[in-house]
Design a protein around this motif. Structure first.
Motif, short mmCIF file in Angstrom:
data_model
loop_
_atom_site.label_atom_id
_atom_site.label_comp_id
_atom_site.label_asym_id
_atom_site.label_seq_id
_atom_site.Cartn_x
_atom_site.Cartn_y
_atom_site.Cartn_z
N ARG A 1 8.50 28.18 53.60
CA ARG A 1 7.61 28.28 52.68
C ARG A 1 6.51 28.97 53.22
N SER A 2 5.95 29.93 52.46
CA SER A 2 4.74 30.95 52.72
C SER A 2 3.41 30.00 53.45
N ALA A 3 2.81 30.25 54.23
CA ALA A 3 1.61 29.40 55.06
C ALA A 3 0.50 30.07 54.82
N ALA A 4 0.29 31.38 54.27
CA ALA A 4 -0.84 32.09 54.15
C ALA A 4 -0.77 33.21 53.06
N THR A 5 -1.79 33.53 52.52
CA THR A 5 -1.64 34.81 51.53
C THR A 5 -2.12 35.93 52.12
N ALA A 6 -1.89 37.09 51.42
CA ALA A 6 -2.48 38.41 51.89
C ALA A 6 -3.91 38.36 52.21
N ALA A 7 -4.38 37.69 51.34
CA ALA A 7 -6.09 37.76 51.16
C ALA A 7 -6.37 36.97 52.51
N ASP A 8 -5.88 36.02 53.04
CA ASP A 8 -6.05 34.93 54.31
C ASP A 8 -5.80 36.01 55.52
N VAL A 9 -4.74 36.86 55.26
CA VAL A 9 -4.63 37.77 56.47
C VAL A 9 -5.64 38.68 56.47
N HIS A 10 -5.88 39.33 55.49
CA HIS A 10 -7.15 40.42 55.36
C HIS A 10 -8.19 39.73 55.91
N GLY A 11 -8.70 38.32 55.47
CA GLY A 11 -9.84 37.93 56.20
C GLY A 11 -9.85 37.68 57.58
#
Length: 330
Positions: free
Chosen positions: A214-224
């Protein structure tokens, strides 16, 4: 150690206060390692490249988990992921997209290719012709695609994770120097340990671990996290050390092609991400030493004498790191 969680009395750790973004790196790492058994160093380099806004080349023999690693990284992040299976008949338009003329509207409509995604998985990239491989050059360097005279930006984060078999295997085309230079790092998965292989038998007996990932982070998390990594401090002495490492590849008699200025930039950016994953807000020479081989070796061409002596670029880079004096980091 998760991004930003290490603290000590000297204030070496990253400041807290970023909420879920700070711990997202650790969650991604745990998610990927649940699929890739016994390869923590490989996963760490992959995560380092992601946070440094680079691109990753995974090169190894068939069957050791190259594609599995690329898929696991893509699924660990809740963002758009596209896979491209590189084959000899693949065309550049199959990657970038193509404009299609609609007779009823008497107008062209652009159909975006798989490159318009946050993470692009290029499977066996060196099985396509050099012409098709070159379709990735612009998007990897400038985060944009030019088709039919129009330039279209790509959405951040953007990362190309490509796998390839060794160049001496049948049916492969060597990656051009310009293509290799755009990959921030190259890693090899390698054979698992006997215990990891035993665990793999149990894990894959019923279903693939990817099915339950399952996904552990979002694209916004990575961007941050990417923006946070850019604030990591690099002292003048450490910057000079990075330049000295790259310059040494250009003057080495064992190499006929040294690393480019882009390699210097990639080395420092990767070192920032590596330091952040260690919980530090500054880069130390050890970070550059740990990354020198994966960041520099794939860009180098050994001299004829080095080839005769069977000296690989990885060995030459390790020798350069061993003999180059470490400067004062200040």
């Amino acid at each position: 150690m998760s991004l930003g969680t290490r603290q000590n009395t000297q204030g070496d750790g990253l400041p807290e206060g970023d909420g879920g973004v700070i711990t997202a790196a650790e969650r991604i790492r745990e998610a990927v390692e649940s699929v890739i058994e016994g390869k923590p160093d490989v996963v760490r380099i992959a995560l380092t490249v992601l946070l440094a806004e680079g691109h990753l080349l995974i090169e190894d023999i068939p069957g050791v988990g190259k594609t599995m690693l690329a898929k696991a990284l893509g699924r660990a992040i809740d963002c758009s992921v596209q896979r491209v299976q590189f084959t000899p008949d693949l065309l550049p338009a199959d990657i970038t997209g193509v404009s299609v003329y609609h007779q009823d509207r008497r107008a062209f409509e652009f159909n975006p290719g798989p490159v318009f995604a946050n993470i692009v998985l290029g499977d066996e990239i060196n099985r396509a012709s050099p012409k098709t491989q070159s379709a990735l050059l612009e998007c990897m360097e400038e985060m944009q695609v030019s088709v039919d005279g129009e330039t279209r930006p790509l959405e951040r984060p953007f990362m190309v994770v490509a796998t390839q078999n060794p160049a001496d295997m049948e049916g492969t085309y060597p990656l051009p120097e310009a293509q290799r230079d755009r990959f921030m790092a190259r890693i090899a998965v390698g054979y698992p340990t006997p215990q990891a292989e035993l665990d793999m038998i149990d894990a894959h007996s019923a279903e693939s671990p990817l099915d339950t990932l399952r996904s552990a982070a979002t694209a916004a998390d990575v961007h941050g996290m990417v923006d946070r990594v850019k604030t990591i401090h690099v002292a003048p002495g450490v910057r000079r050390y990075a330049v000295d490492l790259v310059t040494a590849t250009r003057t080495s008699s064992a190499l006929r092609l040294g690393a480019s200025p882009r390699a210097t930039i990639h080395l420092v950016r990767a070192a920032r991400a590596y330091a952040a994953l260690e919980g530090r807000h500054y880069v130390v020479p050890d970070d550059l030493q740990a990354l020198a081989v994966p960041v520099l070796a794939h860009r180098l061409l050994p001299s004829p004498e080095a080839r005769m002596e069977r000296r690989a670029p990885e060995q030459i880079v390790s020798e350069i790191v061993a003999r180059l004096p470490i400067p004062n980091p200040r």
